[in-house]
Design a protein around this motif. Structure first.
Motif, PDB file in Angstrom:
ATOM      1  N   LEU A  37      46.394  40.850  34.468  1.00 26.06           N
ATOM      2  CA  LEU A  37      46.594  40.643  35.909  1.00 26.06           C
ATOM      3  C   LEU A  37      47.791  41.450  36.415  1.00 26.06           C
ATOM      4  CD1 LEU A  37      45.860  36.825  36.114  1.00 26.06           C
ATOM      5  CD2 LEU A  37      44.411  38.682  36.959  1.00 26.06           C
ATOM      6  N   VAL A  38      48.863  41.496  35.634  1.00 23.87           N
ATOM      7  CA  VAL A  38      50.033  42.295  36.009  1.00 23.87           C
ATOM      8  C   VAL A  38      49.645  43.774  36.086  1.00 23.87           C
ATOM      9  CG1 VAL A  38      52.299  43.106  35.202  1.00 23.87           C
ATOM     10  CG2 VAL A  38      51.756  40.668  35.171  1.00 23.87           C
ATOM     11  N   GLU A  39      48.851  44.238  35.122  1.00 23.45           N
ATOM     12  CA  GLU A  39      48.409  45.635  35.133  1.00 23.45           C
ATOM     13  C   GLU A  39      47.578  45.943  36.383  1.00 23.45           C
ATOM     14  OE1 GLU A  39      45.705  48.787  32.549  1.00 23.45           O
ATOM     15  OE2 GLU A  39      46.068  46.780  31.736  1.00 23.45           O
ATOM     16  N   ILE A  40      46.673  45.043  36.728  1.00 22.16           N
ATOM     17  CA  ILE A  40      45.849  45.244  37.920  1.00 22.16           C
ATOM     18  C   ILE A  40      46.736  45.273  39.169  1.00 22.16           C
ATOM     19  CG2 ILE A  40      44.042  44.226  39.378  1.00 22.16           C
ATOM     20  CD1 ILE A  40      42.881  43.054  36.670  1.00 22.16           C
ATOM     21  N   ASP A  41      47.670  44.333  39.254  1.00 22.17           N
ATOM     22  CA  ASP A  41      48.572  44.298  40.405  1.00 22.17           C
ATOM     23  C   ASP A  41      49.423  45.560  40.498  1.00 22.17           C
ATOM     24  OD1 ASP A  41      47.719  41.865  41.385  1.00 22.17           O
ATOM     25  OD2 ASP A  41      49.277  40.712  40.367  1.00 22.17           O
ATOM     26  N   THR A  42      49.842  46.095  39.369  1.00 23.96           N
ATOM     27  CA  THR A  42      50.645  47.311  39.370  1.00 23.96           C
ATOM     28  C   THR A  42      49.859  48.478  39.951  1.00 23.96           C
ATOM     29  OG1 THR A  42      51.877  46.543  37.455  1.00 23.96           O
ATOM     30  CG2 THR A  42      51.940  48.903  37.888  1.00 23.96           C
ATOM     31  N   ARG A  49      52.454  39.835  41.475  1.00 27.06           N
ATOM     32  CA  ARG A  49      51.894  38.726  42.259  1.00 27.06           C
ATOM     33  C   ARG A  49      51.972  37.437  41.441  1.00 27.06           C
ATOM     34  NH1 ARG A  49      51.919  39.730  47.110  1.00 27.06           N
ATOM     35  NH2 ARG A  49      50.184  38.388  47.525  1.00 27.06           N
ATOM     36  N   GLU A  50      52.893  37.378  40.485  1.00 27.24           N
ATOM     37  CA  GLU A  50      52.972  36.242  39.565  1.00 27.24           C
ATOM     38  C   GLU A  50      53.153  34.915  40.293  1.00 27.24           C
ATOM     39  OE1 GLU A  50      55.624  34.616  35.812  1.00 27.24           O
ATOM     40  OE2 GLU A  50      55.882  36.673  36.496  1.00 27.24           O
ATOM     41  N   LYS A  51      54.090  34.847  41.228  1.00 24.56           N
ATOM     42  CA  LYS A  51      54.309  33.597  41.965  1.00 24.56           C
ATOM     43  C   LYS A  51      53.079  33.237  42.788  1.00 24.56           C
ATOM     44  CE  LYS A  51      59.296  33.950  42.274  1.00 24.56           C
ATOM     45  NZ  LYS A  51      60.437  34.133  43.165  1.00 24.56           N
ATOM     46  N   HIS A  52      52.457  34.231  43.351  1.00 20.37           N
ATOM     47  CA  HIS A  52      51.241  34.035  44.133  1.00 20.37           C
ATOM     48  C   HIS A  52      50.146  33.431  43.255  1.00 20.37           C
ATOM     49  CE1 HIS A  52      48.276  36.130  47.140  1.00 20.37           C
ATOM     50  NE2 HIS A  52      48.294  34.835  47.292  1.00 20.37           N
TER      51      HIS A  52
END
Length: 163
Positions: A37-42, A49-52
């Motif tokens: 998910l972090v990779e996609i957000d990057t 978007r972790e808090k989201h």
């Protein structure tokens, strides 16, 4: 940049909607999933978007799914019980239409009367799919942001106030 709220009756959206081109897998809490998910957000909005995501995981009316081409996660989407899609993010702009089509199918499979999404004006493929499925602009907005805030050809927000 314009952002449009598009909406339509669930029955209208499902007429001639193609089969979901991507496989949807509910988002779990594993470290590997969080890293993806972090990779996609990057690659899409360009920020964590972790808090989201943590907030959305606690919302019982919202379901998050990884969107997979075969076994490879290529994006994610959240769908609310009310039929609203978003946020949705993908690794590359060329898969946005397939990701949005999959999210439309998931939203239409719920019992909500309407299906809706916030679509940035730069997301031509998602906008054309939405219009083809009978979705119409319910509310136009204009987002003012500093340049360099993500690739808006790969990201559909939940709503602008939530960004």
């Amino acid at each position: 940049m314009p952002i449009y709220v598009l909406s339509a009756a669930r029955e209208r959206v499902t007429q001639a909607l193609p089969e979901s081109p991507l496989r949807a897998v509910e988002i779990g809490g594993s470290a590997a999933t969080m890293e993806k998910l972090v990779e996609i957000d990057t690659r899409a909005p360009g920020v964590s978007r972790e808090k989201h995501r943590r907030y959305l995981r606690t919302d019982p009316a919202t379901t998050g799914v990884l969107l997979c081409a075969g076994n490879d996660p290529v994006g994610y989407s959240y769908i609310s019980a009310s039929g609203h899609i978003g946020p949705l993010a993908v690794m590359r702009p060329d898969i946005l239409r397939d990701a949005f089509a999959t999210a439309l199918r998931l939203a239409a499979d719920r019992s909500a009367e309407k299906v809706s999404a916030f679509l940035p004006g730069t997301c031509d493929s998602a906008l054309s799919l939405a219009v083809d499925r009978g979705m119409r602009i319910a509310f136009p907005m204009l987002l003012m942001a500093s340049p360099g805030y993500g690739d808006w050809k790969q990201y559909l927000p939940r709503n602008p106030g939530f960004m």
